[in-house]
Design a protein around this motif. Sequence first.
Motif, short mmCIF file in Angstrom:
data_model
loop_
_atom_site.label_atom_id
_atom_site.label_comp_id
_atom_site.label_asym_id
_atom_site.label_seq_id
_atom_site.Cartn_x
_atom_site.Cartn_y
_atom_site.Cartn_z
N SER A 82 -26.69 -26.08 36.89
CA SER A 82 -27.23 -27.36 36.42
C SER A 82 -26.18 -28.15 35.64
O SER A 82 -26.03 -29.36 35.82
CB SER A 82 -28.50 -27.15 35.58
OG SER A 82 -28.21 -26.47 34.38
N PHE A 124 -24.46 -31.65 36.93
CA PHE A 124 -24.62 -32.83 36.08
C PHE A 124 -23.27 -33.43 35.71
O PHE A 124 -23.07 -34.65 35.82
CB PHE A 124 -25.40 -32.47 34.82
CG PHE A 124 -25.70 -33.65 33.94
CD1 PHE A 124 -26.63 -34.60 34.33
CD2 PHE A 124 -25.07 -33.81 32.72
CE1 PHE A 124 -26.91 -35.69 33.53
CE2 PHE A 124 -25.35 -34.90 31.92
CZ PHE A 124 -26.27 -35.84 32.32
N ASN A 169 -21.86 -37.07 37.39
CA ASN A 169 -21.64 -38.19 36.47
C ASN A 169 -20.16 -38.43 36.16
O ASN A 169 -19.84 -39.18 35.23
CB ASN A 169 -22.44 -37.96 35.19
CG ASN A 169 -23.93 -38.16 35.40
OD1 ASN A 169 -24.41 -39.28 35.51
ND2 ASN A 169 -24.68 -37.05 35.49
N LEU A 191 -26.46 -29.94 28.37
CA LEU A 191 -26.86 -31.09 29.19
C LEU A 191 -27.16 -32.32 28.32
O LEU A 191 -26.73 -33.44 28.61
CB LEU A 191 -28.08 -30.74 30.04
CG LEU A 191 -27.85 -29.79 31.21
CD1 LEU A 191 -29.19 -29.32 31.77
CD2 LEU A 191 -27.01 -30.46 32.30
N THR A 206 -24.76 -41.25 30.08
CA THR A 206 -25.07 -41.21 31.50
C THR A 206 -26.27 -42.11 31.80
O THR A 206 -27.02 -42.48 30.88
CB THR A 206 -25.38 -39.76 31.93
OG1 THR A 206 -26.42 -39.22 31.11
CG2 THR A 206 -24.13 -38.89 31.80
N TRP A 221 -31.59 -39.97 33.82
CA TRP A 221 -31.42 -38.54 33.59
C TRP A 221 -32.22 -38.05 32.39
O TRP A 221 -32.82 -36.97 32.43
CB TRP A 221 -29.94 -38.21 33.37
CG TRP A 221 -29.10 -38.27 34.60
CD1 TRP A 221 -28.13 -39.20 34.89
CD2 TRP A 221 -29.15 -37.39 35.72
NE1 TRP A 221 -27.56 -38.94 36.12
CE2 TRP A 221 -28.17 -37.83 36.65
CE3 TRP A 221 -29.91 -36.26 36.04
CZ2 TRP A 221 -27.94 -37.18 37.87
CZ3 TRP A 221 -29.68 -35.61 37.25
CH2 TRP A 221 -28.71 -36.07 38.14
N LEU A 270 -33.08 -34.83 34.23
CA LEU A 270 -32.62 -33.49 33.86
C LEU A 270 -33.65 -32.43 34.22
O LEU A 270 -33.30 -31.30 34.56
CB LEU A 270 -32.30 -33.43 32.36
CG LEU A 270 -31.07 -34.20 31.88
CD1 LEU A 270 -30.91 -34.04 30.37
CD2 LEU A 270 -29.80 -33.71 32.59
N LEU A 314 -33.17 -31.50 37.83
CA LEU A 314 -31.92 -30.77 37.99
C LEU A 314 -32.07 -29.32 37.55
O LEU A 314 -31.66 -28.39 38.26
CB LEU A 314 -30.81 -31.47 37.19
CG LEU A 314 -29.44 -30.81 37.21
CD1 LEU A 314 -28.93 -30.64 38.63
CD2 LEU A 314 -28.45 -31.63 36.39
#
Length: 226
Positions: free
Chosen positions: A14, A18, A22, A69, A78, A82, A150, A153
């Motif tokens: 993950s 991510f 990004n 994250l 980001t 997300w 998120l 993800l």
Amino acid sequence: MELYLDLFSQPCRSVYIFASKNNIPFEFKKVSLMEGEQYGEEFGKINLIRKVPALRDGDFCLAESIAILLYLAEKYKTPDFWYPADLHQRACINEYLSWQHTAIRLHGSKMLWLRDKYDSALEDLNGSLKLLEEKFIQDKPFIAGDNISLADLVAIVEVMQPVGSGLDVFEGRPKLSAWRDRVQAAIGKELFDDAHRSLLGAQESVTLMDPSKMQFRKPKILKLFM
């Protein structure tokens, strides 16, 4: 910035997806869980918890995938989808992130490691997948609404974990399959496949693994799942 990862691990995947999606610049530091490298002296200086993923950003070190994250999302600003600023959407994401540790993650991992207790593990996994479909996805494109977040993800890497044991968790689950396809499209198939390459070779990796190394990990695996 350095990210310490083993893509055999769901939380590592993950973070890897991510950061890559990004365009966050990072140096990939491979830590082989199968080889026990997380117990080495050098990694202990990065993360005393002895788990991956781990992050080192200058003098700042951070453990735990969800914390990493959120750190990346906030530091690199980001896209909002997300981890939305909207109170209700963010609450839905936080709800899933809080639930998944002892549900999808635990039961999906059991399928990969505890093959001698397959039936019991499968029953637990099916219950978690049912909740994922009925409570979190419902009739929405993604967990928090119209866009990937998120939560999706973190969910997809966990749902993919039992696939490494040869179990097709998407068979007979059209809602879950359609959600998987949307998440894969949002991430990009090339990145999705890259992140899961180690997992999808898991059966062969476990078969070829030195039995002494499996014995080294067995007490830790049993401690996690029994």
